[in-house]
Design a protein around this motif. Structure first.
Motif, PDB file in Angstrom:
ATOM      1  N   LEU A 267       0.815  -1.212   0.000  1.00  0.00           N
ATOM      2  CA  LEU A 267       0.000   0.000   0.000  1.00  0.00           C
ATOM      3  C   LEU A 267       0.854   1.271   0.000  1.00  0.00           C
ATOM      4  CD1 LEU A 267      -2.809  -1.021   2.530  1.00  0.00           C
ATOM      5  CD2 LEU A 267      -2.985  -0.809   0.046  1.00  0.00           C
ATOM      6  N   GLN A 268       2.118   1.148   0.515  1.00  0.00           N
ATOM      7  CA  GLN A 268       2.993   2.322   0.512  1.00  0.00           C
ATOM      8  C   GLN A 268       3.267   2.796  -0.919  1.00  0.00           C
ATOM      9  OE1 GLN A 268       3.575  -0.558   1.948  1.00  0.00           O
ATOM     10  NE2 GLN A 268       4.253  -0.320   4.083  1.00  0.00           N
ATOM     11  N   SER A 269       3.396   1.849  -1.843  1.00  0.00           N
ATOM     12  CA  SER A 269       3.636   2.212  -3.240  1.00  0.00           C
ATOM     13  C   SER A 269       2.453   2.976  -3.808  1.00  0.00           C
ATOM     14  CB  SER A 269       3.897   0.950  -4.081  1.00  0.00           C
ATOM     15  OG  SER A 269       5.073   0.299  -3.662  1.00  0.00           O
ATOM     16  N   LEU A 270       1.261   2.530  -3.457  1.00  0.00           N
ATOM     17  CA  LEU A 270       0.056   3.210  -3.926  1.00  0.00           C
ATOM     18  C   LEU A 270      -0.017   4.621  -3.361  1.00  0.00           C
ATOM     19  CD1 LEU A 270      -2.639   3.156  -5.449  1.00  0.00           C
ATOM     20  CD2 LEU A 270      -3.694   2.215  -3.371  1.00  0.00           C
ATOM     21  N   GLY A 271       0.311   4.772  -2.075  1.00  0.00           N
ATOM     22  CA  GLY A 271       0.271   6.096  -1.449  1.00  0.00           C
ATOM     23  C   GLY A 271       1.290   7.044  -2.037  1.00  0.00           C
ATOM     24  N   LEU A 272       2.526   6.546  -2.228  1.00  0.00           N
ATOM     25  CA  LEU A 272       3.584   7.378  -2.792  1.00  0.00           C
ATOM     26  C   LEU A 272       3.246   7.777  -4.226  1.00  0.00           C
ATOM     27  CD1 LEU A 272       6.395   8.654  -2.732  1.00  0.00           C
ATOM     28  CD2 LEU A 272       7.333   6.421  -3.421  1.00  0.00           C
ATOM     29  N   GLY A 273       2.797   6.816  -5.018  1.00  0.00           N
ATOM     30  CA  GLY A 273       2.478   7.099  -6.415  1.00  0.00           C
ATOM     31  C   GLY A 273       1.338   8.093  -6.549  1.00  0.00           C
ATOM     32  N   SER A 274       0.304   7.923  -5.720  1.00  0.00           N
ATOM     33  CA  SER A 274      -0.841   8.827  -5.773  1.00  0.00           C
ATOM     34  C   SER A 274      -0.428  10.252  -5.413  1.00  0.00           C
ATOM     35  CB  SER A 274      -1.937   8.347  -4.817  1.00  0.00           C
ATOM     36  OG  SER A 274      -2.387   7.056  -5.179  1.00  0.00           O
ATOM     37  N   ALA A 275       0.427  10.377  -4.384  1.00  0.00           N
ATOM     38  CA  ALA A 275       0.887  11.695  -3.963  1.00  0.00           C
ATOM     39  C   ALA A 275       1.672  12.386  -5.084  1.00  0.00           C
ATOM     40  CB  ALA A 275       1.750  11.577  -2.709  1.00  0.00           C
ATOM     41  N   LEU A 276       2.551  11.639  -5.771  1.00  0.00           N
ATOM     42  CA  LEU A 276       3.344  12.212  -6.851  1.00  0.00           C
ATOM     43  C   LEU A 276       2.472  12.620  -8.040  1.00  0.00           C
ATOM     44  CD1 LEU A 276       6.468   9.857  -6.795  1.00  0.00           C
ATOM     45  CD2 LEU A 276       6.419  12.288  -6.240  1.00  0.00           C
ATOM     46  N   VAL A 277       1.478  11.811  -8.361  1.00  0.00           N
ATOM     47  CA  VAL A 277       0.583  12.143  -9.471  1.00  0.00           C
ATOM     48  C   VAL A 277      -0.227  13.397  -9.156  1.00  0.00           C
ATOM     49  CG1 VAL A 277      -1.458  11.381 -10.756  1.00  0.00           C
ATOM     50  CG2 VAL A 277       0.434   9.800 -10.378  1.00  0.00           C
ATOM     51  N   ILE A 278      -0.719  13.487  -7.913  1.00  0.00           N
ATOM     52  CA  ILE A 278      -1.474  14.680  -7.509  1.00  0.00           C
ATOM     53  C   ILE A 278      -0.585  15.920  -7.575  1.00  0.00           C
ATOM     54  CG2 ILE A 278      -2.626  15.805  -5.562  1.00  0.00           C
ATOM     55  CD1 ILE A 278      -3.620  13.018  -4.715  1.00  0.00           C
ATOM     56  N   MET A 279       0.662  15.781  -7.100  1.00  0.00           N
ATOM     57  CA  MET A 279       1.600  16.903  -7.168  1.00  0.00           C
ATOM     58  C   MET A 279       1.880  17.297  -8.617  1.00  0.00           C
ATOM     59  SD  MET A 279       4.298  15.768  -4.175  1.00  0.00           S
ATOM     60  CE  MET A 279       5.478  17.034  -4.634  1.00  0.00           C
ATOM     61  N   GLY A 280       1.954  16.307  -9.490  1.00  0.00           N
ATOM     62  CA  GLY A 280       2.195  16.581 -10.907  1.00  0.00           C
ATOM     63  C   GLY A 280       1.063  17.385 -11.525  1.00  0.00           C
ATOM     64  N   PHE A 281      -0.173  16.994 -11.244  1.00  0.00           N
ATOM     65  CA  PHE A 281      -1.312  17.741 -11.797  1.00  0.00           C
ATOM     66  C   PHE A 281      -1.424  19.133 -11.165  1.00  0.00           C
ATOM     67  CE2 PHE A 281      -2.817  13.530 -13.205  1.00  0.00           C
ATOM     68  CZ  PHE A 281      -3.142  13.855 -14.520  1.00  0.00           C
ATOM     69  N   THR A 282      -1.069  19.236  -9.875  1.00  0.00           N
ATOM     70  CA  THR A 282      -1.061  20.543  -9.223  1.00  0.00           C
ATOM     71  C   THR A 282      -0.030  21.469  -9.872  1.00  0.00           C
ATOM     72  OG1 THR A 282      -1.710  19.534  -7.115  1.00  0.00           O
ATOM     73  CG2 THR A 282      -0.776  21.756  -7.028  1.00  0.00           C
ATOM     74  N   THR A 283       1.129  20.908 -10.194  1.00  0.00           N
ATOM     75  CA  THR A 283       2.169  21.677 -10.876  1.00  0.00           C
ATOM     76  C   THR A 283       1.696  22.129 -12.253  1.00  0.00           C
ATOM     77  OG1 THR A 283       3.886  20.413  -9.724  1.00  0.00           O
ATOM     78  CG2 THR A 283       4.555  21.614 -11.705  1.00  0.00           C
ATOM     79  N   LEU A 284       0.958  21.269 -12.948  1.00  0.00           N
ATOM     80  CA  LEU A 284       0.427  21.627 -14.266  1.00  0.00           C
ATOM     81  C   LEU A 284      -0.533  22.806 -14.162  1.00  0.00           C
ATOM     82  CD1 LEU A 284       0.149  21.037 -17.290  1.00  0.00           C
ATOM     83  CD2 LEU A 284      -1.644  19.384 -16.725  1.00  0.00           C
ATOM     84  N   ILE A 285      -1.393  22.782 -13.159  1.00  0.00           N
ATOM     85  CA  ILE A 285      -2.335  23.889 -12.956  1.00  0.00           C
ATOM     86  C   ILE A 285      -1.569  25.173 -12.630  1.00  0.00           C
ATOM     87  CG2 ILE A 285      -4.190  24.751 -11.472  1.00  0.00           C
ATOM     88  CD1 ILE A 285      -5.117  21.837 -11.153  1.00  0.00           C
ATOM     89  N   THR A 286      -0.520  25.029 -11.802  1.00  0.00           N
ATOM     90  CA  THR A 286       0.321  26.185 -11.493  1.00  0.00           C
ATOM     91  C   THR A 286       0.940  26.758 -12.760  1.00  0.00           C
ATOM     92  OG1 THR A 286       0.840  25.242  -9.318  1.00  0.00           O
ATOM     93  CG2 THR A 286       2.291  26.991 -10.136  1.00  0.00           C
ATOM     94  N   GLY A 287       1.360  25.864 -13.664  1.00  0.00           N
ATOM     95  CA  GLY A 287       1.932  26.306 -14.934  1.00  0.00           C
ATOM     96  C   GLY A 287       0.934  27.080 -15.772  1.00  0.00           C
ATOM     97  N   LEU A 288      -0.310  26.643 -15.775  1.00  0.00           N
ATOM     98  CA  LEU A 288      -1.352  27.359 -16.528  1.00  0.00           C
ATOM     99  C   LEU A 288      -1.553  28.764 -15.961  1.00  0.00           C
ATOM    100  CD1 LEU A 288      -3.954  24.469 -16.934  1.00  0.00           C
ATOM    101  CD2 LEU A 288      -2.512  25.448 -18.730  1.00  0.00           C
TER     102      LEU A 288
END
Length: 334
Positions: A267-288
């Protein structure tokens, strides 16, 4: 009438300034008036006295040391207000040969360019170490790619600007203007050329940086900051993509073990991966959002250019005694 002003940012250049001034031309073919301007950046020695002894036309003083980038911008603003059609920037340490100024302004006089950078041909400079030559080459290559220009020596301070190009300059870096002006020129589609120049023997070590690592760190930060200012969406998209890809990897790992019947222990892999994906989309919105701010900055810069042109027209019809305005500047005419 074509007026050329040679500006020299100075900080404690009492020893080297006389040789620099002695090498400067007073007449250039195609130019009607040649004047000299010194920007004294809070010097504590006799820089100003040396400038006056050699007949410098204009001296502007910062009450305290504010750095090379701000001194350069101060000089550009003053030259424009003094009615310069062409502005040449050189250093006060006598690094550049004054006889090359005619060569530097030639493409501007012929209408081929609005900005000309002197190419020191650093591979031939004897006092440059192999490491410094290699870093200069790599750094200039990076700046050329990011600015989409063809300038072989991007950190050369020996350069000329037409009136139109000078009006477009807006220095925001506190470190150096050399890289920033080239990236701005590329972004604003300024016609830029480079001409080979000669250099004099080294008179002193550079005061701009403490060592090579300090120079690389400050220059790298300047490149990233300025490029991000004009291309924020591209920069943030790259960061976002990296984060998302890093996040997808542990999620796929979790899914592999999950469908293999052993997902409860990962489950740690799922938590880490989800956090990174959310951060990635947040960064994309920041870029916009940053991209929208960048467009707003462009509108502000266009407004600033128009305001500068209006001020220059007003100054050309007003008294020259009112040219220099601002609490940090004092005018010392010859």
């Amino acid at each position: 009438m074509c007026k050329l002003i040679i500006q020299i940012p100075c900080y404690n250049e009492e020893q080297t300034l006389p040789a620099t001034l002695a090498d400067l031309p007073r007449e250039i073919e195609g130019v009607d008036v040649v004047e000299w301007l010194i920007i004294d950046d809070g010097s504590t020695d006799g820089t100003v006295s040396a400038a006056r002894e050699f007949g410098v036309d204009h001296v502007i003083r910062h009450r305290r040391n504010r750095g090379l980038a701000i001194s350069f911008q101060t000089g550009i603003d003053a030259c424009l207000q003094l009615g310069a059609d062409i502005i040449v920037n050189t250093d006060g340490d006598n690094q550049y040969a004054g006889c090359d100024i005619a060569k530097l302004v030639s493409p501007i006089l012929s209408g081929e360019a609005d900005m000309v950078v002197g190419d020191r041909q650093t591979s031939t400079i004897e006092h440059f170490s192999r490491k410094k030559k290699a870093l200069q080459k790599i750094g200039s290559f990076i700046v050329r790619k990011l600015s989409k220009t063809d300038v072989p020596d991007c950190v050369s301070g020996f350069r000329a600007f037409s009136r139109e190009a000078a009006i477009k300059i807006n220095i925001v870096s506190s470190f150096s203007y050399t890289i920033e002006t080239i990236i701005q020129a590329g972004r604003k589609k300024v016609a830029i050329q480079s001409v080979p120049i000669s250099t004099n023997e080294q008179t002193r070590k550079s005061r701009l940086f403490k060592n090579m690592f300090h120079f690389l760190g400050r220059s790298g930060a300047t490149i990233v900051r300025i490029y991000s200012m004009y291309n924020p969406l591209k920069v943030f998209c790259i960061i976002s993509l990296i984060m998302i890809l890093l996040g997808v990897a542990p999620i796929l790992r979790f899914l592999f073990y999950y469908f293999s019947g052993n997902g409860s222990g990962h489950l740690q892999s799922l938590g880490l991966g989800s956090a990174l994906v959310i951060m990635g989309f947040t960064t994309l919105i920041t870029g916009l959002l940053a991209d929208l701010i960048s467009f707003n900055r462009q509108l502000i810069e266009l407004t600033l250019e128009k305001v500068r042109k209006i001020e220059l027209v007003q100054n050309s019809t007003g008294s020259k005694e009112n040219v220099f305005l601002g609490e940090d500047l004092t005018n010392h005419p010859k």
